[in-house]
Enzyme design. Structure first.
Site, PDB file in Angstrom:
ATOM      1  N   HIS A   1       0.896  -1.294  -0.117  1.00  0.00           N
ATOM      2  CA  HIS A   1      -0.040  -0.016   0.011  1.00  0.00           C
ATOM      3  C   HIS A   1       0.840   1.434  -0.025  1.00  0.00           C
ATOM      4  O   HIS A   1       0.764   2.251  -0.684  1.00  0.00           O
ATOM      5  CB  HIS A   1      -1.069  -0.068   1.264  1.00  0.00           C
ATOM      6  CG  HIS A   1      -1.940  -0.732   1.165  1.00  0.00           C
ATOM      7  ND1 HIS A   1      -1.785  -2.357   1.242  1.00  0.00           N
ATOM      8  CD2 HIS A   1      -3.476  -0.843   0.910  1.00  0.00           C
ATOM      9  CE1 HIS A   1      -2.920  -3.036   1.269  1.00  0.00           C
ATOM     10  NE2 HIS A   1      -3.906  -2.188   1.009  1.00  0.00           N
TER      11      HIS A   1
ATOM     12  N   HIS B   1       0.453  -2.821   9.317  1.00  0.00           N
ATOM     13  CA  HIS B   1       2.032  -2.986   9.055  1.00  0.00           C
ATOM     14  C   HIS B   1       2.842  -2.523  10.276  1.00  0.00           C
ATOM     15  O   HIS B   1       2.409  -1.385  10.581  1.00  0.00           O
ATOM     16  CB  HIS B   1       2.117  -2.222   7.611  1.00  0.00           C
ATOM     17  CG  HIS B   1       1.778  -3.192   6.434  1.00  0.00           C
ATOM     18  ND1 HIS B   1       2.593  -4.194   5.982  1.00  0.00           N
ATOM     19  CD2 HIS B   1       0.809  -2.820   5.599  1.00  0.00           C
ATOM     20  CE1 HIS B   1       2.281  -4.712   4.918  1.00  0.00           C
ATOM     21  NE2 HIS B   1       1.131  -4.197   4.496  1.00  0.00           N
TER      22      HIS B   1
ATOM     23  N   ASP C   1       7.939  -1.610   8.134  1.00  0.00           N
ATOM     24  CA  ASP C   1       7.522  -2.293   6.426  1.00  0.00           C
ATOM     25  C   ASP C   1       7.229  -0.842   5.677  1.00  0.00           C
ATOM     26  O   ASP C   1       7.652  -0.797   4.500  1.00  0.00           O
ATOM     27  CB  ASP C   1       6.158  -2.628   6.638  1.00  0.00           C
ATOM     28  CG  ASP C   1       6.324  -4.227   7.464  1.00  0.00           C
ATOM     29  OD1 ASP C   1       7.308  -4.615   7.436  1.00  0.00           O
ATOM     30  OD2 ASP C   1       5.414  -4.808   7.879  1.00  0.00           O
TER      31      ASP C   1
END
Length: 365
Positions: free
Chosen positions: A229, A272, A276
């Site tokens: 994302h 996350h 990350d």
């Protein structure tokens, strides 16, 4: 006697001069003669030169080289190759997520790893939906902007190559290191234990839903290092800003806010780990900046001992895509289709006035 011989010699020279004058009239004399008749114009001089040059071609014609080579060739077939490359890595990512999901340890046995951001910010359930909506808005804006670019084929192959390479990196990182889920709220799908047909169905479900939670396709765990994302939110903003006019500051600001808010919402939703997001942002921005620096600088396109960027593993692919592109891409827009009337077509807006004059000269020749 000397006077008589001198007179004869002068008469002989005068007759030769008159004969040569009758056969060729210089442009200056033609102008003076026509001035006496009242018809002297600048046009007569060029006509006299032209006639004299045709009748007495005692000159050397120097042909100037015409640079007829297109400095920005479209080469749509290369764009197609880049699209296939990105599509292959996207499918490979879904396959890798399905494989890694079987290796994720249960959250009861392996609790989430400590994360400083999670220690200070509590989880907000709806934040991840905001992140995905922002990502879809940025993708839609970039797709619309890309359709109106004049050199969309060159820009498109750059986008597909960078996106495909980032997802290839993501496949490697998530496969070599499997992290536990970042929160106890995760509801991972049950493991299939070698059921190949069910795994194929999961892969197709991921592809059809785009791997988004709001579409119900994000049911697998294990794709934590690094955040996909964040890649989409960052890369779309970088391309939107790079290939839009600089004076569209309000447009850049809105896109930046959408991107930044989406990235923050990923962390607020505890979907996350912070590492990350940091790794995804770092790799995305570095690859984008490296690629465009090499594409815009001629010396960086050549493999040499002093060009350390040419030692990247993807340099041969980069050279294949960019070897015929001379210079940076101007910010130029055109109607994507040829059917609308002329009132809907807008002229290209370029930053360089010199480049516009050069294109006008090429059209006139």
């Amino acid at each position: 006697m000397d006077i008589i011989e001198t007179a004869k010699l002068e008469g002989h020279l005068e007759s030769q001069t008159n004969n040569s004058t009758n056969t060729y009239t210089s442009p200056t004399e033609a102008v003076e003669e026509e001035d006496k008749n009242g018809k002297g114009k600048p046009k007569t001089l060029s006509n006299g030169l032209r006639k004299g040059a045709k009748k007495y071609p005692d000159y050397i014609q120097i042909s100037m080289p015409n640079d007829s080579r297109n400095k920005l060739p479209l080469e749509w077939w290369k764009t197609g190759i880049a699209f296939v490359y990105a599509l292959f890595n996207l499918i490979l990512t879904t396959v890798m997520i399905t494989v890694v999901h079987e290796r994720v340890p249960p959250k009861e046995l392996s609790p989430p790893l400590p994360d400083k951001f999670f220690d200070y910010v509590d989880r907000v359930k709806w934040a991840f939906s905001v992140s995905e909506i922002n990502g879809m808005v940025l993708v839609g804006l970039w797709l619309t902007q890309w359709l109106f670019l004049r050199y969309k084929s060159i820009v498109g192959r750059r986008f597909f190559f960078i996106m495909g390479t980032l997802y290839l990196y993501r496949c490697i990182t998530m496969y070599v290191t499997t992290l536990p889920v970042p929160g106890m709220h995760f509801q991972c799908a049950p493991k299939l234990n070698g059921d190949s047909q069910a795994k194929i169905q999961r892969i197709l479900r991921l592809l059809s839903g785009g791997g988004l939670s709001i579409t119900g396709s994000h049911i697998l765990c294990g794709d934590f290092l690094f955040s996909g994302h964040t890649v989409v939110l960052t890369l779309t903003y970088l391309f939107i800003k790079e290939y839009s006019p600089r004076h569209f500051w309000w447009y850049h600001l809105v896109c930046w806010l959408l991107s930044a808010a989406g990235i923050i919402c990923i962390l607020v939703a505890h979907e996350h780990y912070t590492v990350d997001v940091i790794i995804a942002y770092y790799i995305t921005t570095r690859l984008f900046w490296w690629y465009h620096s090499m594409a815009n600088e001629k010396n960086l396109k050549v493999s040499s001992q002093t060009n350390f960027l040419s030692r990247a593993w993807w340099f041969p692919i980069f050279y294949f895509f960019e070897k015929n592109v001379q210079g940076s891409i101007p910010c130029c827009f055109s109607w994507p289709l040829s059917w609308p009337p002329g009132c809907f077509k807008s002229s290209c807006k370029k930053y360089s006035r010199v480049q516009k004059i050069g294109e006008d000269n090429e059209k006139s020749t």
